[in-house]
Design a protein around this motif. Structure first.
Motif, mmCIF file in Angstrom:
data_model
loop_
_atom_site.group_PDB
_atom_site.id
_atom_site.type_symbol
_atom_site.label_atom_id
_atom_site.label_comp_id
_atom_site.label_asym_id
_atom_site.label_seq_id
_atom_site.Cartn_x
_atom_site.Cartn_y
_atom_site.Cartn_z
ATOM 1 N N HIS A 74 0.843 -1.212 0.000
ATOM 2 C CA HIS A 74 0.000 0.000 0.000
ATOM 3 C C HIS A 74 0.870 1.252 0.000
ATOM 4 O O HIS A 74 1.760 1.403 0.847
ATOM 5 N N HIS A 79 0.900 5.654 -1.780
ATOM 6 C CA HIS A 79 0.381 6.669 -2.713
ATOM 7 C C HIS A 79 1.619 7.455 -3.129
ATOM 8 O O HIS A 79 1.995 8.427 -2.470
ATOM 9 N N HIS A 122 -9.327 1.437 1.056
ATOM 10 C CA HIS A 122 -9.044 1.716 2.472
ATOM 11 C C HIS A 122 -10.248 1.267 3.291
ATOM 12 O O HIS A 122 -11.384 1.484 2.889
ATOM 13 N N HIS A 178 -5.126 -0.751 6.101
ATOM 14 C CA HIS A 178 -5.280 -0.306 7.497
ATOM 15 C C HIS A 178 -6.054 -1.285 8.385
ATOM 16 O O HIS A 178 -5.467 -1.946 9.207
ATOM 17 N N ASP A 198 2.230 3.036 3.273
ATOM 18 C CA ASP A 198 1.177 4.025 3.019
ATOM 19 C C ASP A 198 1.769 5.235 2.304
ATOM 20 O O ASP A 198 2.960 5.286 2.017
HETATM 21 ZN ZN LIG Z 1 -3.566 4.905 1.993
#
Ligand SMILES: [Zn+2]
Length: 452
Positions: A67, A69, A234, A271, A322
Motif C-alpha cells: 500500500h 500513494h 481503504h 489499514h 502508506d
Molecule cells: Zn492509503
C-alpha cells in the motif's frame, strides 16, 4: 540465456515452506528465475556472472509493499497537515493535490519507487486515486518500468464529492462512467497475468467516504472479469471512518465491504485498524487480505491494528508504508521494524510477534495479499527477486548470535544488493536503474511548484 551464481552468503533466509535458513548459502539463477538453492559447496558451478558475498551478507526474498500513494512524495510534512487526523489531514491536502500534473506523477512515482528499492522492496503496489489536470495512470506506469520494480498499479478513483456527502472537493472527483471506462482501458492495455509478470492492474475505489456503493459493486464486477485483477481500498482506518460508515450506510465497515462484494481472496484492504474480532473471523474465512501500515496509523493517531489477532485468524497480512504524506518515509525496512515494535505495544506482550514473523509478513505475506505464487520466498521455480544486507556494519555489532533477527531488532536503513526478475537494481547501496540525483532534483522542483 544468462546465469548468475550468488555464493558465500552468510545466511540464506529462504522463507520457503520449511522456513530454511542456510549457512554459507548460494543461489543459482537462470535469466529471471531461481534454479537452485543450497550451500556454497553444493552449488559449486560455473555461471556467466558470479557474486561472491564473502560470508558477510544475509540474503532474503525481496520485500513487498502492499500500500502506497507515490504522488504524495510531493507533499510530505505540509505544515497545515502535520497534526491532523485522517479527515482533517485529507482536507488540508486535497487543494494541493488538485495541482498535480502528469510530470509530477512521473517523478514522484520514481522517487517513491527508488526509496522503496533502496530499502529492500522488490514488488510494490501503488494506490493512485486522483487524476486532475493531465494526469493518467499511464504516466506512473511509464515512470516505474525503467526502474525495474515489479509493480501492481491501482486504478484508484473518487466519485462522491462534498456536494454529495463525500469528503473530497467536487473538483477532484470523476464520473463513474469515465472511471469504469478508463479502468477497462488500462487493464486491457497493461495487465500481465503471466507467471513472473512485472506489471499487473488493480481496481481501487479510494474509500467508503469518497465513492458510491454502485462504483464499489461495478469495480468488483469488472475486476472479476479479468484473471488476476485484484481489488483494493481503504477500510476501518480510524474512529471517524467507522462513524462515517455507520451514519452513511448504517453498517460497520466490514459489513459494508461484504454488502458490496468486497470480501474474498482477490481483495485486500488497507489499514483495518478498527476491525473487531467478528470481522477478523470473516476476513480469515474468506481469505480477505490486509495491508498493515503501522507508521501511518501512528502518524495520524489512527490507532493500532490488531496484527496478532489477524494472524491468529489466518488473515493474509502484508506490509505497507502508506502514502508518503502520512509516513512520511518510504522505507520498507523501517516499516517492518515498526510493525514488530507496535504489535508488542498493542498487546503489551513481548511475545506478540517475532522478528521472523515480521519478515514473513513483509515477504510471503505480501505475496499472498497481492495474489502471487511466484514471489515471496526463494526456491527453484520462483522469480529471482532477492536482497542482500551486509552484516559488517555498525548496526550489526554484537548480533552474531542471530543476525537474521537483527534485521528487525536493529534499525537497518537500506540494502546492499537487490535483484528483481534476475536484474541487479541495487549495488553497494546505490540504485543502478535510475539517476537518483536527477529524480530527486526534478521531484523537489515539482513539489515546490505544487505547493506554491
Ligand atoms: Zn492509503
Amino acid at each position: 540465456m544468462a546465469t548468475l551464481l550468488v555464493k558465500n552468503i552468510h545466511t540464506l533466509v529462504t522463507m520457503d515452506d520449511d522456513r530454511r535458513e542456510i549457512p554459507s548459502g548460494a543461489l543459482f539463477v537462470r535469466d529471471n528465475v531461481i534454479e537452485q538453492v543450497g550451500t556454497t559447496a553444493e552449488l559449486d558451478t560455473e555461471a556467466d556472472e558470479i557474486l561472491d558475498l564473502e560470508g558477510h551478507h544475509i540474503v532474503l526474498p525481496g520485500l513487498i509493499n502492499t500500500h502506497h500513494h507515490f504522488f504524495q512524495t510531493l507533499t510530505r510534512v505540509i505544515r497545515a497537515a502535520q497534526n491532523s487526523d485522517l479527515f482533517g489531514w485529507l482536507q488540508s491536502l486535497y487543494p494541493l493535490w488538485s495541482n498535480l500534473t502528469a510530470e509530477g506523477m512521473y517523478y514522484s512515482s520514481q522517487m517513491a519507487a527508488a526509496e522503496l528499492m533502496l530499502s529492500g522492496c522488490t514488488t510494490a503496489s501503488d494506490h493512485h486515486y486522483l487524476f486532475p489536470n493531465d494526469c493518467k495512470l499511464d504516466d506512473q506506469i511509464r515512470a516505474i518500468a525503467p526502474l525495474g520494480l515489479r509493480f501492481h498499479a491501482s486504478r484508484g478513483s473518487m466519485s462522491v464529492g462534498e456536494s454529495k456527502g463525500g469528503l473530497p472537493p467536487d473538483s477532484l472527483v470523476e464520473s463513474e462512467a469515465a472511471i469504469l471506462q478508463d479502468s477497462q482501458r488500462l487493464i486491457e492495455t497493461y495487465h500481465d497475468n503471466n507467471r513472473y509478470g512485472m506489471l499487473r492492474l488493480v481496481l481501487a475505489p479510494c474509500s467508503p467516504f469518497s465513492v458510491s456503493t454502485d462504483l464499489m459493486r461495478e469495480s468488483a464486477k469488472m475486476a472479476r472479469a479479468y484473471p488476476g485483477v485484484r481489488l483494493h481500498t481503504h477500510l476501518a482506518e480510524n474512529k471517524g471512518d467507522v462513524e462515517y460508515s455507520l451514519e452513511t450506510f448504517g453498517m460497520m465497515p466490514e459489513d459494508y465491504a461484504e454488502s458490496v462484494g468486497w470480501l474474498g481472496e482477490d481483495v485486500w484492504h488497507a489499514h483495518c485498524v478498527k476491525l473487531r474480532d467478528r470481522a477478523l473471523e470473516k476476513f480469515g474465512h474468506t481469505g480477505t487480505g490486509v495491508a498493515h501500515c503501522p507508521c501511518s496509523n501512528m502518524r495520524l493517531g489512527s490507532g493500532i491494528a490488531p496484527i496478532r489477532k489477524m494472524l491468529n485468524h489466518h488473515v493474509p497480512v502484508g506490509l505497507g508504508v502508506d502514502g508518503a504524506a502520512s509516513n512520511d518515509a518510504s522505507n520498507l525496512l523501517h516499516e517492518a521494524r515498526t510493525a514488530f515494535l507496535l504489535a508488542r505495544v498493542k498487546d503489551e506482550d513481548p511475545g506478540a510477534i517475532t522478528a521472523r514473523e515480521v519478515l514473513e509478513i513483509a515477504t510471503r505475506g505480501g505475496a499472498r495479499v497481492l495474489g502471487r505464487d511466484d514471489i515471496g520466498y526463494l526456491a527453484p521455480g520462483m522469480a529471482a527477486d532477492f536482497i542482500a544486507v551486509n552484516c559488517d556494519r555498525p548496526q550489526f555489532v554484537g548480533t552474531a548470535s542471530d543476525p537474521v533477527a537483527a534485521l528487525i531488532f536493529c534499525q537497518v536503513d537500506g540494502v546492499d544488493y537487490s535483484f528483481i526478475n534476475g536484474i541487479k537494481v541495487v549495488e553497494n547501496g546505490q540504485l543502478l536503474t535510475g539517476e537518483l540525483p536527477l529524480i530527486q532534483a526534478q521531484c523537489q522542483k515539482l513539489a515546490t511548484q505544487l505547493v506554491s
